[in-house]
Design an enzyme around this catalytic site. Structure first.
Site, PDB file in Angstrom:
ATOM      1  N   SER A 124      -3.838   3.413   4.981  1.00 10.29           N
ATOM      2  CA  SER A 124      -2.387   3.522   5.134  1.00 10.29           C
ATOM      3  C   SER A 124      -2.018   3.576   6.603  1.00 10.29           C
ATOM      4  O   SER A 124      -2.765   4.134   7.424  1.00 10.29           O
ATOM      5  CB  SER A 124      -1.917   4.810   4.457  1.00 10.29           C
ATOM      6  OG  SER A 124      -0.598   5.119   4.833  1.00 10.29           O
ATOM      7  N   TYR A 150      -2.808  14.302   2.882  1.00 13.88           N
ATOM      8  CA  TYR A 150      -2.909  12.920   2.408  1.00 13.88           C
ATOM      9  C   TYR A 150      -3.290  11.999   3.574  1.00 13.88           C
ATOM     10  O   TYR A 150      -4.238  11.215   3.490  1.00 13.88           O
ATOM     11  CB  TYR A 150      -1.577  12.466   1.776  1.00 13.88           C
ATOM     12  CG  TYR A 150      -1.432  10.979   1.694  1.00 13.88           C
ATOM     13  CD1 TYR A 150      -2.132  10.249   0.731  1.00 13.88           C
ATOM     14  CD2 TYR A 150      -0.627  10.280   2.604  1.00 13.88           C
ATOM     15  CE1 TYR A 150      -2.028   8.870   0.684  1.00 13.88           C
ATOM     16  CE2 TYR A 150      -0.519   8.910   2.549  1.00 13.88           C
ATOM     17  CZ  TYR A 150      -1.219   8.205   1.592  1.00 13.88           C
ATOM     18  OH  TYR A 150      -1.124   6.838   1.554  1.00 13.88           O
ATOM     19  N   LYS A 154      -6.957   9.870   4.404  1.00 14.97           N
ATOM     20  CA  LYS A 154      -7.114   8.430   4.696  1.00 14.97           C
ATOM     21  C   LYS A 154      -7.883   8.237   6.005  1.00 14.97           C
ATOM     22  O   LYS A 154      -8.793   7.405   6.103  1.00 14.97           O
ATOM     23  CB  LYS A 154      -5.745   7.743   4.786  1.00 14.97           C
ATOM     24  CG  LYS A 154      -4.989   7.652   3.472  1.00 14.97           C
ATOM     25  CD  LYS A 154      -5.652   6.665   2.517  1.00 14.97           C
ATOM     26  CE  LYS A 154      -4.923   6.567   1.207  1.00 14.97           C
ATOM     27  NZ  LYS A 154      -5.638   5.782   0.195  1.00 14.97           N
TER      28      LYS A 154
HETATM   29  C1  UD1 Z   1       5.802   7.691   3.177  1.00 10.98           C
HETATM   30  C2  UD1 Z   1       4.723   8.649   3.546  1.00 10.98           C
HETATM   31  C3  UD1 Z   1       3.527   7.882   4.057  1.00 10.98           C
HETATM   32  C4  UD1 Z   1       3.066   6.880   3.018  1.00 10.98           C
HETATM   33  C5  UD1 Z   1       4.230   5.956   2.664  1.00 10.98           C
HETATM   34  C6  UD1 Z   1       3.819   5.021   1.540  1.00 10.98           C
HETATM   35  C7  UD1 Z   1       5.947  10.675   4.189  1.00 10.98           C
HETATM   36  C8  UD1 Z   1       6.299  11.608   5.318  1.00 10.98           C
HETATM   37  N1  UD1 Z   1       5.224   9.593   4.541  1.00 10.98           N
HETATM   38  O1  UD1 Z   1       6.222   7.035   4.346  1.00 10.98           O
HETATM   39  O2  UD1 Z   1       2.482   8.774   4.347  1.00 10.98           O
HETATM   40  O3  UD1 Z   1       1.997   6.131   3.515  1.00 10.98           O
HETATM   41  O4  UD1 Z   1       5.334   6.736   2.234  1.00 10.98           O
HETATM   42  O5  UD1 Z   1       4.839   4.172   1.211  1.00 10.98           O
HETATM   43  O6  UD1 Z   1       6.292  10.914   3.065  1.00 10.98           O
HETATM   44  N2  UD1 Z   1      14.259   8.099   2.871  1.00 10.98           N
HETATM   45  C9  UD1 Z   1      15.543   8.521   2.606  1.00 10.98           C
HETATM   46  N3  UD1 Z   1      15.802   9.039   1.383  1.00 10.98           N
HETATM   47  C10 UD1 Z   1      14.855   9.170   0.396  1.00 10.98           C
HETATM   48  C11 UD1 Z   1      13.541   8.731   0.675  1.00 10.98           C
HETATM   49  C12 UD1 Z   1      13.277   8.204   1.925  1.00 10.98           C
HETATM   50  O7  UD1 Z   1      16.423   8.407   3.458  1.00 10.98           O
HETATM   51  O8  UD1 Z   1      15.166   9.667  -0.695  1.00 10.98           O
HETATM   52  C13 UD1 Z   1      13.973   7.469   4.174  1.00 10.98           C
HETATM   53  C14 UD1 Z   1      12.885   8.152   5.001  1.00 10.98           C
HETATM   54  O9  UD1 Z   1      13.433   9.142   5.826  1.00 10.98           O
HETATM   55  C15 UD1 Z   1      12.324   6.953   5.774  1.00 10.98           C
HETATM   56  C16 UD1 Z   1      12.479   5.774   4.819  1.00 10.98           C
HETATM   57  O10 UD1 Z   1      13.488   6.168   3.889  1.00 10.98           O
HETATM   58  O11 UD1 Z   1      13.107   6.685   6.918  1.00 10.98           O
HETATM   59  C17 UD1 Z   1      11.216   5.452   4.037  1.00 10.98           C
HETATM   60  O12 UD1 Z   1      10.744   6.637   3.406  1.00 10.98           O
HETATM   61  P1  UD1 Z   1       9.495   6.610   2.398  1.00 10.98           P
HETATM   62  O13 UD1 Z   1       9.712   5.558   1.373  1.00 10.98           O
HETATM   63  O14 UD1 Z   1       9.309   8.005   1.912  1.00 10.98           O
HETATM   64  O15 UD1 Z   1       8.288   6.125   3.277  1.00 10.98           O
HETATM   65  P2  UD1 Z   1       7.704   6.736   4.657  1.00 10.98           P
HETATM   66  O16 UD1 Z   1       8.387   7.988   5.036  1.00 10.98           O
HETATM   67  O17 UD1 Z   1       7.685   5.651   5.655  1.00 10.98           O
END
Ligand code: UD1
Length: 341
Positions: A124, A150, A154
Site C-alpha cells: 500500500s 495496518y 505492510k
Molecule cells: C486510507 C487509509 C490508507 C489505505 C487507503 C486504502 C487512513 C488514514 N488511511 O487512505 O492507509 O491504504 O485508505 O484505500 O485511513 N474522506 C472524507 N470523508 C469520508 C472518508 C474520507 O472526507 O467519509 C476523505 C479523507 O479525508 C481523504 C479522502 O477522503 O482526503 C480519501 O480517504 P480514504 O478513502 O479513507 O483513503 P485515504 O485516507 O487516502
C-alpha cells in the site's frame, strides 16, 4: 500459469481473479471468508465462464495452511490476504500484526517448501507515510512516521520479503503499492462489500447516493489543495487488477517494487461531484473537521510501472463512479447477505 490467490475472494482479489482467468491463467483462491463471501467467486466464475478452485483456510494457522496446500500444484502466488481497516488496527494492534504478518510468514514457508518462487504482494502507498514530495515515486522513504499498525504491517511485510530474498536468491517477488482503489467491474457483479460504516470515501459516497446514509462528512477543507479538501490518487480496481497480471508476467529473480496509481489527483469534492453526475443521484455533504492522521495530498508517480510492466491506469474517476454506482444499485447490501441465505 496456475496462480494461488491468497485472499482472492475479497475486493481486489475477486477482480484480479477475473483478469487472470480472462488472460488464460488458472486460479486457485485461498480465503478464510472472514471479510469476503464465496458468492464473489461464484460471480467471477459466471463472468469468466471458467471454474475456480476454492480452498477455505486460515492462512495465519501454519498447520492448516500446510495441510490445505500440500497437494495443490501452482507456480505463483498473489498475496492479498490481510486485515485492512486502519482505525481497527489502532484498536487491535496484536490481531492486525498476528494476522497480517503471521499469514505472510506461513505463505512464504509453504512457497519455499514447494519451491514456488513467484510472489506478488499486495502492499500500500500507506508505507510512504507523510509524503515529502508532490508525487511519490518508489524511491520515496518508507516506514517513517507511520501512524497505525495496518501501515506498519505492510512496511514490515515488505522488509520480510526483502530479507527472504537474501536467503533465497531465486525468489521472484514484486511489491505492489496500491494508491486508493475504487470502482467495480463494469457488469456490477463484483465490487467492494464494506461491513458496517465504510472507512473509505467512495464506498461511503456510494451509500449516500443510494439513500442508505444521509450525507458525506468531508474531513476538512483547509488543506493546501485547489478546493481545500484532501487530494488522493484514485485507481479503478480493474486497472489495479490488470497491474497484478502485468506484474505476474514480468517477474524475475529479485524484489521489485511498483506504485499502482493513476498519477492523477482528485479532491473529496471532485469525487462527490463525479459520483453525483455518474449516478444521477444527489450526494449531500457537510464539511467537518479533519480526520486524525490524514494528509493533504497523496499522488503516485507511476512511471516505473508504466515503463517496466508496460502497464498504466486507463479508466477515469468518472468510470469508477459509474461502475461503483451500478454495483451499489445491484447489490445494495454487498454480497454477505447472498451467502447468508
Ligand atoms: C486510507 C487509509 C490508507 C489505505 C487507503 C486504502 C487512513 C488514514 N488511511 O487512505 O492507509 O491504504 O485508505 O484505500 O485511513 N474522506 C472524507 N470523508 C469520508 C472518508 C474520507 O472526507 O467519509 C476523505 C479523507 O479525508 C481523504 C479522502 O477522503 O482526503 C480519501 O480517504 P480514504 O478513502 O479513507 O483513503 P485515504 O485516507 O487516502
Amino acid at each position: 500459469m496456475r496462480v494461488l490467490l491468497a485472499g482472492g475472494a475479497g475486493y481486489i482479489g475477486s477482480h484480479t481473479a477475473l483478469v487472470l482467468l480472462e488472460a488464460g491463467h488458472e486460479v486457485i483462491v485461498l480465503d478464510d471468508f472472514s471479510n469476503s463471501s464465496p458468492e464473489s467467486i461464484a460471480r467471477v466464475e459466471g463472468l469468466s465462464g471458467r471454474s475456480v478452485t476454492t480452498i477455505t483456510c486460515d492462512l495465519s494457522n501454519l498447520g492448516e495452511a500446510e495441510r490445505a496446500l500440500q497437494s495443490v500444484e501452482f507456480e505463483a502466488a498473489i498475496h492479498l490476504a490481510g486485515f485492512k481497516a486502519v482505525g481497527e488496527s489502532v484498536q487491535s494492534p496484536s490481531s492486525y500484526y498476528r494476522n497480517n504478518i503471521v499469514s505472510t510468514l506461513n505463505l512464504i514457508d509453504v512457497l519455499r517448501a514447494k519451491n514456488v518462487r513467484k510472489l506478488v504482494f499486495s502492499s500500500s502507498a500507506t508505507v510512504y507515510g507523510v509524503p515529502q514530495t508532490e508525487r511519490i515515486d518508489e524511491s520515496h522513504p518508507t516506514a517513517q512516521g507511520l501512524t497505525n499498525p495496518y501501515g506498519w504491517s505492510k512496511a514490515m511485510i515488505e522488509q520480510i520479503i526483502r530479507d527472504v530474498h537474501v536467503s533465497w536468491p531465486e525468489l521472484e517477488a514484486v511489491l505492489l503499492r496500491y494508491f486508493n482503489p475504487v470502482g467495480a467491474h463494469s457488469s456490477g457483479q463484483i465490487g467492494e462489500s464494506p461491513t458496517g460504516t465504510p472507512n473509505n470515501l467512495m464506498p461511503y459516497v456510494a451509500q449516500v447516493a443510494a439513500g442508505q446514509r444521509e450525507r458525506v462528512n468531508v474531513f476538512g477543507d483547509g488543506y493546501p489543495t485547489p478546493d481545500g479538501t484532501g487530494v488522493r490518487d484514485y485507481i479503478h480496481v480493474m486497472d489495479l487488477a490488470e497491474g497484478h497480471l502485468a506484474a505476474l508476467q514480468n517477474l524475475k529473480p529479485g524484489v521489485a517494487t511498483y506504485n499502482l496509481g493513476s498519477g492523477v489527483g482528485h479532491s473529496v469534492l471532485d469525487v462527490i461531484r463525479a459520483y453525483a453526475e455518474a449516478s444521477g443521484k444527489d450526494v449531500p455533504y457537510t464539511v467537518t473537521g479533519p480526520r486524525a492522521g490524514d494528509v493533504s495530498t497523496v499522488i503516485a508517480d507511476p512511471t516505473l510501472a508504466n515503463q517496466m510492466l508496460g502497464w498504466s491506469a486507463k479508466r477515469s474517476i468518472d468510470d469508477a463512479c459509474r461502475d461503483s454506482s451500478r454495483w451499489q444499485e445491484q447489490n445494495p447490501d454487498g454480497l454477505y447477505h447472498v451467502s447468508d441465505k
